[in-house]
Design a protein around this motif. Structure first.
Motif, mmCIF file in Angstrom:
data_model
loop_
_atom_site.group_PDB
_atom_site.id
_atom_site.type_symbol
_atom_site.label_atom_id
_atom_site.label_comp_id
_atom_site.label_asym_id
_atom_site.label_seq_id
_atom_site.Cartn_x
_atom_site.Cartn_y
_atom_site.Cartn_z
ATOM 1 N N ILE A 203 89.417 23.602 -55.485
ATOM 2 C CA ILE A 203 88.413 22.773 -56.079
ATOM 3 C C ILE A 203 86.975 23.576 -55.841
ATOM 4 O O ILE A 203 86.243 23.836 -56.502
ATOM 5 C CB ILE A 203 88.496 21.574 -55.556
ATOM 6 N N GLU A 204 86.863 24.019 -54.493
ATOM 7 C CA GLU A 204 85.595 24.490 -54.069
ATOM 8 C C GLU A 204 85.381 25.700 -55.035
ATOM 9 O O GLU A 204 84.387 25.951 -55.437
ATOM 10 C CB GLU A 204 85.888 24.838 -52.456
ATOM 11 N N LEU A 205 86.449 26.629 -54.933
ATOM 12 C CA LEU A 205 86.157 27.781 -55.690
ATOM 13 C C LEU A 205 86.036 27.462 -57.339
ATOM 14 O O LEU A 205 85.178 27.893 -58.099
ATOM 15 C CB LEU A 205 87.364 28.807 -55.543
ATOM 16 N N ALA A 206 86.749 26.619 -57.846
ATOM 17 C CA ALA A 206 86.418 26.112 -59.388
ATOM 18 C C ALA A 206 85.314 25.623 -59.377
ATOM 19 O O ALA A 206 84.580 25.879 -60.454
ATOM 20 C CB ALA A 206 87.747 25.198 -59.630
ATOM 21 N N ARG A 207 84.519 25.041 -58.562
ATOM 22 C CA ARG A 207 83.377 24.294 -58.779
ATOM 23 C C ARG A 207 82.371 25.557 -58.795
ATOM 24 O O ARG A 207 81.167 25.284 -59.662
ATOM 25 C CB ARG A 207 82.859 23.427 -57.643
ATOM 26 N N ALA A 208 82.514 26.383 -57.880
ATOM 27 C CA ALA A 208 81.614 27.631 -57.601
ATOM 28 C C ALA A 208 81.606 28.419 -59.116
ATOM 29 O O ALA A 208 80.707 29.103 -59.420
ATOM 30 C CB ALA A 208 82.010 28.414 -56.468
ATOM 31 N N LEU A 209 82.780 28.540 -59.670
ATOM 32 C CA LEU A 209 82.997 29.273 -60.819
ATOM 33 C C LEU A 209 82.190 28.427 -61.834
ATOM 34 O O LEU A 209 81.498 29.050 -62.784
ATOM 35 C CB LEU A 209 84.362 29.650 -61.085
ATOM 36 N N THR A 210 82.518 27.283 -62.026
ATOM 37 C CA THR A 210 81.831 26.586 -63.100
ATOM 38 C C THR A 210 80.537 26.613 -63.045
ATOM 39 O O THR A 210 79.760 26.743 -64.047
ATOM 40 C CB THR A 210 82.442 24.862 -62.836
ATOM 41 N N ALA A 211 79.957 26.449 -61.982
ATOM 42 C CA ALA A 211 78.627 26.593 -61.665
ATOM 43 C C ALA A 211 77.792 27.996 -62.295
ATOM 44 O O ALA A 211 76.950 28.121 -62.791
ATOM 45 C CB ALA A 211 77.963 26.233 -60.380
ATOM 46 N N ALA A 212 78.553 28.954 -61.708
ATOM 47 C CA ALA A 212 78.117 30.318 -62.260
ATOM 48 C C ALA A 212 78.313 30.546 -63.727
ATOM 49 O O ALA A 212 77.526 31.341 -64.154
ATOM 50 C CB ALA A 212 78.938 31.425 -61.201
ATOM 51 N N LEU A 213 79.495 30.033 -64.468
ATOM 52 C CA LEU A 213 79.696 30.389 -65.684
ATOM 53 C C LEU A 213 79.018 29.701 -66.692
ATOM 54 O O LEU A 213 78.772 29.671 -67.935
ATOM 55 C CB LEU A 213 81.294 30.741 -65.863
ATOM 56 N N ALA A 214 78.800 28.181 -66.349
ATOM 57 C CA ALA A 214 78.361 27.330 -67.428
ATOM 58 C C ALA A 214 77.030 27.778 -67.933
ATOM 59 O O ALA A 214 76.801 27.802 -69.228
ATOM 60 C CB ALA A 214 78.306 25.968 -66.900
ATOM 61 N N PRO A 215 76.049 28.227 -67.007
ATOM 62 C CA PRO A 215 74.587 28.915 -67.834
ATOM 63 C C PRO A 215 74.960 29.957 -68.415
ATOM 64 O O PRO A 215 74.009 30.171 -69.349
ATOM 65 C CB PRO A 215 73.839 29.014 -66.383
ATOM 66 N N LEU A 216 76.205 30.941 -68.410
ATOM 67 C CA LEU A 216 76.208 31.887 -69.187
ATOM 68 C C LEU A 216 77.017 31.609 -70.409
ATOM 69 O O LEU A 216 77.282 32.545 -71.401
ATOM 70 C CB LEU A 216 77.186 33.042 -68.383
ATOM 71 N N GLY A 217 77.650 30.158 -70.749
ATOM 72 C CA GLY A 217 78.248 29.843 -71.730
ATOM 73 C C GLY A 217 79.610 30.367 -71.817
ATOM 74 O O GLY A 217 80.394 30.309 -72.946
#
Lengths: 217, 217
Positions: B49-63
């Protein structure tokens, strides 16, 4: 959702002692179980969902809630009434967000650190483990014993008055009354029910012991 | 949700070849990845979950959408864009019910039987596996090869015209064009990106190969 921790029966397909898990749950409900948990450590999600659905279908008409151990996804897929979370499972606050305010959410408390960290805003009850020696789970820590249990419960209730607490590990009809007198709201049992020739009778005996202890308290 | 299977990069923390998984995902996005999947086989839910949250936070701004392999609970906890389900994971219809109509849901298809059973009403795409030999996963079956891939895709699209299909296993910049010419909408890659000294450059090369193949098709 309202729930009653008095006689909390865990159904483990690997520790059902030859009983069919759904039949075991039905027998537990017939004997007076107030809450049932599916504890499926087999690891595969599809059989876990299938069993959780069968248990939900069997127990809902009897008015006995079903909680799922560990897996929020299994609980959601099966429409169970809630989850019981270990310290390594999804954190209770996230589970609460996914399951909603009506779900029943409990967490295992094995150490003083767990008790201090229990997320009171997210959980409905605490399960204090390691009370007596048990064969159902490998516990590296020495058992808490009754005095340790009373102390642990007092610590939890100092954080939140009236917090519902169930005790687990090595509990049967012979010591259930002592556990209630130590302050627990209920007892969680696996092998005391699964190993019984007549699980409904075993549950009824535990329930009677609890009611006698409450009468005497 | 709209999605583009063209360059589908899998991030596996056990196969990141020394790259930080979040940095690897960012580099993949910078190189032109159109979809990213967290493939976390470590087994513990909290780090996932921690890694998925970090990836979501990193990728969402990049679309760039993030899908989570196997675990619907991790996807929900992290607010990921969807899930990729294996044949032993939660069934796609149940996942669709839990995740809602906007989630992206894909399923792995390794055999003709999987292709015939793919739940078309619940999935957005199929991932045809075992195309070439791979080091990233133990595949007991012989590789499909390009002709086998084309046949599998044709079989899937006979069931549903235009079904989005991504191909996986052993794909890199050298063979990505062949995979597109065989009919796939995109290629899924792990080691071709993780093993690269510069993952962004590796992704860009794969993307260029795909675009050239499309131009020639």
């Amino acid at each position: 959702m309202r729930f009653d921790l008095s006689v909390y029966v865990l159904i483990d397909p690997d520790q059902a002692c030859g009983h069919d898990p759904v039949a075991l749950a039905r027998a537990a409900a017939a004997g007076g179980a107030t809450l049932i948990q599916l504890r499926d450590k087999r690891g595969a999600i599809r059989p876990a969902i299938e069993l959780a659905r069968a248990l939900t279908a069997a127990l809902a008409p009897l008015g006995v809630p079903l909680l799922v151990n560990d897996r929020v996804d299994v609980a959601m897929a099966a429409g169970a009434d809630g989850v019981h979370l270990g310290q390594d499972d999804m954190d209770p606050a996230t589970a609460r967000r996914l399951l909603g305010p009506r779900a029943i959410i409990g967490q295992s408390v094995k150490t003083a650190a767990h008790a201090a960290a229990l997320p009171l805003g997210a959980v409905d009850y605490a399960a204090v483990g390691g009370v007596f020696a048990t064969l159902s789970k490998h516990n590296p820590e020495p058992p808490l014993g009754l005095a340790g249990l009373a102390e642990r419960i007092a610590g939890l209730r100092a954080r939140k008055a009236g917090l519902p607490v169930v005790a687990i590990a090595g509990i049967d009809a012979a010591n259930a009354g002592d556990v209630i007198r130590a302050g627990a709201d209920g007892v969680a049992v696996i092998s005391a029910v699964a190993k019984a020739a007549d699980p409904a009778v075993a549950v009824a005996a535990i329930r009677r012991a609890i009611e006698e202890a409450r009468g005497a308290r």
